[in-house]
Design an enzyme around this catalytic site. Structure first.
Site, PDB file in Angstrom:
ATOM      1  N   LYS A  39      -7.663  -1.121  -4.517  1.00 38.87           N
ATOM      2  CA  LYS A  39      -8.722  -2.062  -4.159  1.00 38.87           C
ATOM      3  C   LYS A  39      -9.420  -1.581  -2.888  1.00 38.87           C
ATOM      4  O   LYS A  39      -8.848  -1.597  -1.812  1.00 38.87           O
ATOM      5  CB  LYS A  39      -8.164  -3.473  -3.932  1.00 38.87           C
ATOM      6  CG  LYS A  39      -9.338  -4.451  -3.926  1.00 38.87           C
ATOM      7  CD  LYS A  39      -9.153  -5.692  -3.106  1.00 38.87           C
ATOM      8  CE  LYS A  39      -9.225  -5.546  -1.641  1.00 38.87           C
ATOM      9  NZ  LYS A  39     -10.585  -5.385  -1.089  1.00 38.87           N
ATOM     10  N   CYS A  65      -8.690   3.569  13.390  1.00 42.91           N
ATOM     11  CA  CYS A  65      -7.440   2.898  13.794  1.00 42.91           C
ATOM     12  C   CYS A  65      -6.726   3.657  14.883  1.00 42.91           C
ATOM     13  O   CYS A  65      -6.053   3.064  15.723  1.00 42.91           O
ATOM     14  CB  CYS A  65      -6.542   2.699  12.578  1.00 42.91           C
ATOM     15  SG  CYS A  65      -6.358   4.185  11.608  1.00 42.91           S
ATOM     16  N   GLU A 102      -7.244  -4.604  19.799  1.00 40.28           N
ATOM     17  CA  GLU A 102      -8.025  -3.545  19.155  1.00 40.28           C
ATOM     18  C   GLU A 102      -9.460  -4.039  18.970  1.00 40.28           C
ATOM     19  O   GLU A 102      -9.685  -5.079  18.343  1.00 40.28           O
ATOM     20  CB  GLU A 102      -7.384  -3.233  17.800  1.00 40.28           C
ATOM     21  CG  GLU A 102      -8.043  -2.085  17.092  1.00 40.28           C
ATOM     22  CD  GLU A 102      -7.317  -1.705  15.799  1.00 40.28           C
ATOM     23  OE1 GLU A 102      -6.823  -2.616  15.110  1.00 40.28           O
ATOM     24  OE2 GLU A 102      -7.261  -0.508  15.491  1.00 40.28           O
TER      25      GLU A 102
HETATM   26  P1  ADP Z   1     -10.216  -4.726   8.639  1.00 38.45           P
HETATM   27  O1  ADP Z   1     -10.024  -5.527   9.878  1.00 38.45           O
HETATM   28  O2  ADP Z   1     -10.107  -3.270   8.804  1.00 38.45           O
HETATM   29  O3  ADP Z   1     -11.327  -5.197   7.762  1.00 38.45           O
HETATM   30  P2  ADP Z   1      -8.431  -6.007   6.834  1.00 38.45           P
HETATM   31  O4  ADP Z   1      -6.982  -5.938   7.009  1.00 38.45           O
HETATM   32  O5  ADP Z   1      -9.108  -7.316   6.956  1.00 38.45           O
HETATM   33  O6  ADP Z   1      -8.921  -4.929   7.844  1.00 38.45           O
HETATM   34  O7  ADP Z   1      -8.883  -5.389   5.454  1.00 38.45           O
HETATM   35  C1  ADP Z   1      -8.325  -4.233   4.915  1.00 38.45           C
HETATM   36  C2  ADP Z   1      -8.235  -4.389   3.425  1.00 38.45           C
HETATM   37  O8  ADP Z   1      -7.337  -5.440   3.124  1.00 38.45           O
HETATM   38  C3  ADP Z   1      -9.530  -4.753   2.744  1.00 38.45           C
HETATM   39  O9  ADP Z   1      -9.574  -4.057   1.517  1.00 38.45           O
HETATM   40  C4  ADP Z   1      -9.395  -6.232   2.517  1.00 38.45           C
HETATM   41  O10 ADP Z   1     -10.156  -6.715   1.431  1.00 38.45           O
HETATM   42  C5  ADP Z   1      -7.931  -6.367   2.226  1.00 38.45           C
HETATM   43  N1  ADP Z   1      -7.340  -7.685   2.495  1.00 38.45           N
HETATM   44  C6  ADP Z   1      -7.762  -8.649   3.347  1.00 38.45           C
HETATM   45  N2  ADP Z   1      -6.950  -9.720   3.297  1.00 38.45           N
HETATM   46  C7  ADP Z   1      -5.963  -9.433   2.410  1.00 38.45           C
HETATM   47  C8  ADP Z   1      -4.781 -10.116   1.935  1.00 38.45           C
HETATM   48  N3  ADP Z   1      -4.437 -11.307   2.386  1.00 38.45           N
HETATM   49  N4  ADP Z   1      -4.017  -9.499   1.026  1.00 38.45           N
HETATM   50  C9  ADP Z   1      -4.319  -8.266   0.592  1.00 38.45           C
HETATM   51  N5  ADP Z   1      -5.392  -7.577   0.993  1.00 38.45           N
HETATM   52  C10 ADP Z   1      -6.216  -8.133   1.887  1.00 38.45           C
END
Ligand code: ADP
Length: 802
Positions: A193, A301, A398
């Protein structure tokens, strides 16, 4: 149009736009929206929903991508499951050919992918063209090689199965490559994804999968947001989750997968130090800062986002930096002379602005160059904070933007303390012309990657990944491949057995009387705890009765509690010298343990035979094997060494196996001596200090072991033993911030609790999910797997040459 004469006067860069017609044509062909890539073809989303994908530099709509639902995820997981058997059964050479084909086709489409990535993310074409896409191809080539070598280099290993992979938006295609290439090479199939801001290069990659004839279902790509990701994490038929993203979401995923048996690797946030000593080449260091924090708009990161400068050169470095910052060009990502492009989306821009405002409020001085900023689009100027307090928000949080927080230090000790004063541990960069100093600091940084006189270097042959709350697991290199493999025996392993009732331990006051046997008067046989090299009374003041095979009392053991675990962790945390002595020294101590155990083998045999329903012969076998295994890890102590990875020319990339520090170990009831030894010895051989909870039912073999430890020169605090109820004690260990890793062998329910409770500081856990390991079978109970679990790999990059 500017005249040549004017240009020579100003030496300004003229516009140098990269053509993007081919990408626009491709997007136009998909104007109706992209579907998901499932089972070898594009399919519309089950619920018919799409979301907009925009160009952050131009604020225009690029495409519409499908919003993945749980139904889409299920379809993709089923396709991956169907594809798994034939794909993993292919000879490595055949999988290698598929990976080569992917690499070659990526190279053929290099320009297209670089432009698409730049438009979707906002990053400069110079970076996508010269860094991202080249590394993507390199990653597929490198792992094509591993597919070829898998059988000989990773004997007795199997693919994990169906892997759910979730990636962020900062390096969309590169993160895809880091996930998909190792998974496929090892025989896994995947459902990936991409991030909702940047799904397009993954969809272009899906077309390449079709082009090269990758078998259907081996790669599936479902687009969508966090909810789509959560559905993938929750799917019961996924064997592994690999996640790169924020620490908050990483923690959620740790909790969501707890107890499911899914293998997990997490690559999370960072707040990496960029340390400049006064003897550094300051001009080189300035260029280093540019690459550390203004590369990819600071949306990296492992960005060097904390600038730690030795006091004597701070002003000079800041001055030079400001001059350099004035020359950075911020603007159109598709312009080949742009240094910094657009931030990925308005929400990210807002986050950066809010954190910068906070930094100003907290008293740090902000400096930004007078660089012209584009009139529209998501741009943020390169920014330097100085006079930052180490405990302030911008020093801790961060920012994920082009903002560096400067602070000063006086001595190398102070530099190391400041650098490690963070919950993260992804990377670090050390600048000094004194190689002794630089390597010394590199060794002391708690980070998975350290660059000396360089920064942000990556290569497929080198592992990347964090310490502490930056996550666990590595991507790239030999160390990264283990994330996509399991020991072969586990695949054919016995299903988890039904959880046995945990031992019911009834507390008695210490010194309480245990019924004497055969009419003999009772004596106080309370085995105490063993903490910091001393026998210690349990904090509760209680013990419990230990029964023999016929349920007759044979002694008492201390009933340890939360406080005892804390004391033991404190003792283990203090025993740092053990991690610093030579491996030869540790080997000597282990040999001594083995000898002393051999000298008292009769006693241990009798103890085992009386405690458990094992025969005298089997007890003798268990003791003999415990002795042999101790010898084995003494032998390994100075041989489980690292590697020099073949990365870039004129770079030595050292992959060092470092101990975790304090490991918690919770032992099973079966093979109470052998399991104890099989778990403790590899951990301490590698330089860890341990807090061990021995079998609750049969703790006396472990408590007898104190005398061996006392007489074998094992320094105080290296092995600490707390007896009592396993699962509650395991939970305390899982929640303790100073325990870096936790091994738990016990029930399914206990495994789930440990994984859930470890989410706090995201410690690396190794649990058995209620499955049995045969402690007497060498292939299952000893060797490299244990040594690997006892260490984490730090990669140190050392460039050389003038
Ligand atoms: P960033 O701050 O880099 O956007 P995120 O952790 O929000 O990092 O997002 C990284 C990835 O995780 C994206 O592909 C996002 O859609 C996905 N994501 C966000 N929330 C969830 C969740 N609860 N479970 C699984 N994947 C998630």
């Amino acid at each position: 149009m500017a005249l040549v004469k004017d240009i020579l006067d100003t030496m300004d860069y003229g516009p140098s736009p990269e053509a993007n017609d081919h990408v626009r044509d491709w997007l136009a062909r998909h104007a109706d929206g992209f579907g998901h890539f499932i089972d070898g073809g594009f399919v519309p989303p089950a619920e018919g929903a799409f979301f907009d994908v925009t160009d952050p530099a131009r604020e225009t709509l690029l495409a519409r991508a499908a919003q993945g639902s749980a139904t889409d995820i299920d379809k993709a997981v089923k396709a991956a499951r169907r594809a798994l058997k034939p794909w993993s059964a292919l000879p490595g050479h055949v999988r290698a050919r598929h990976l080569y084909a992917l690499a070659r086709h990526i190279q053929k489409r290099e320009r297209f992918l670089a432009v698409l990535e730049s438009m979707d993310n906002g990053k400069p074409i110079r970076e996508t063209r010269d860094i991202d896409v080249l590394l993507v191809a390199r990653h597929f080539y490198h792992h094509a090689g591993w597919a070829e070598l898998l059988e000989s280099e990773f004997p007795n290993h199997a693919a994990v199965g169906v892997c759910g992979q979730i990636i962020p938006w900062n390096f969309p295609l590169l993160m895809l490559a880091w996930k998909i290439a190792p998974a496929l090479c090892a025989g896994n199939t995947v459902v990936l994804k991409p991030a909702e801001f940047t799904p397009l290069s993954a969809l272009a990659f899906a077309e390449i999968c079709i082009e090269v004839g990758l078998p259907h279902g081996v790669v599936n790509i479902v687009t969508g947001d966090g909810a789509t990701g959560a559905a993938l994490v929750a799917h019961p038929d996924v064997d592994k989750i690999a996640f790169t993203g924020s620490t908050e979401v990483g923690r959620e995923i740790r909790k969501a997968t707890a107890g499911t048996g899914k293998k997990l690797s997490l690559e999370l946030g960072g707040k990496s130090p960029f340390i400049v000593f006064e003897d550094a080449d300051l001009d080189a260091a300035v260029e280093g800062v540019v690459d550390a924090i203004w590369f990819n708009q600071g949306e990296v990161c492992c960005a060097g986002s904390r600038l730690l400068v030795q006091e004597g050169v701070a002003d000079r470095l800041y001055r030079k930096l400001r001059v350099r910052m004035e020359t950075l060009r911020v603007g159109d990502p598709l312009d080949k002379s742009t240094d910094m492009g657009a931030v990925v989306a308005p929400v990210q821009l807002e986050r950066i602005r809010a954190l910068v405002a906070k930094g100003k409020d907290e008293g740090a001085s902000l400096w930004q160059p007078s660089t012209a900023m584009p009139g529209m689009g998501c741009y943020y100027p390169p920014s330097l904070f100085t006079g930052v307090e180490p405990a302030s928000t911008i020093a801790e949080v961060e920012i994920f933007g082009p903002v560096i927080a400067g602070m000063t230090f006086r001595t190398p000790e102070e530099a190391v303390a400041l650098a490690n004063n963070t919950r993260y541990g992804l990377a670090g960069s050390v600048w000094s012309e004194n190689i002794d100093l630089a390597l010394d600091v590199a060794a002391r940084l708690k980070a998975g990657v350290v660059w000396i006189n360089s920064t942000n270097l990556f290569d497929a042959a080198s592992g990347f990944g964090g310490y502490r709350e930056s996550g666990f697991g590595r991507e790239g290199g030999r160390e990264g491949l283990y994330e996509y493999l399991v020991p072969g025996w586990e695949k054919s392993a016995r299903a988890p057995r039904k959880d046995a009732e945990p031992a019911k331990l009834s507390p008695l006051p210490v010194g309480g009387i245990v019924g004497g046997r055969a009419g003999l008067p009772s004596i106080d046989r309370t085995a105490k705890l063993y903490v910091g090299g001393q026998q210690a009374r349990p904090d509760s003041g209680h013990s419990y009765t230990v029964l023999d095979r016929a349920s007759r009392p044979i002694g008492q053991a201390g009933l340890g509690n939360r406080k005892d675990i804390r004391n033991a962790v404190e003792a283990a945390a203090r025993a740092t010298a053990w991690s610093g002595v030579t491996a030869h020294n540790r080997a000597q101590v282990l040999y001594y343990v083995a000898e002393n155990l051999a000298a008292r083998s009769r006693e241990f045999e009798a103890r085992l035979a009386s405690m458990t329903d094992t025969s005298a012969k089997a007890a003798a076998g268990e003791v003999a094997l415990a002795i042999r295994r101790t010898f084995l890890y003494a032998a390994w102590a100075d041989k489980f060494d690292g590697a020099v990875h073949a990365t870039r020319s004129r770079h030595v990339t050292l992959a060092m196996n470092e101990p975790w520090g304090v490991i918690g170990i919770v032992c099973p009831d079966e093979a109470p001596l052998l399991a104890f030894v099989s778990l403790v010895m590899p951990a301490i051989a590698m330089g860890n200090r341990v807090v061990v909870v021995p079998s609750a039912r049969h703790p006396l073999a472990a408590t007898d072991f104190y005398q061996i430890l006392d007489t074998s020169d094992v320094p105080a605090g290296v092995v600490n033993i707390v007896t009592g109820e396993s699962d509650p004690l395991a939970t305390v260990l899982a929640e303790h911030d100073d325990v870096a890793a936790l091994w738990y062998v016990g029930s399914q329910a206990g495994s789930a609790t440990v994984e859930r409770a470890s989410a706090g500081n995201l410690k690396a856990t190794w649990v058995n999910h209620g499955r049995t390991r045969r402690w007497s079978v060498d292939a299952e109970a000893q060797g490299r797997e244990f040594l690997r679990r006892a260490t984490q790999v730090k990669n140190i990059w050392v460039p050389y040459g003038e």
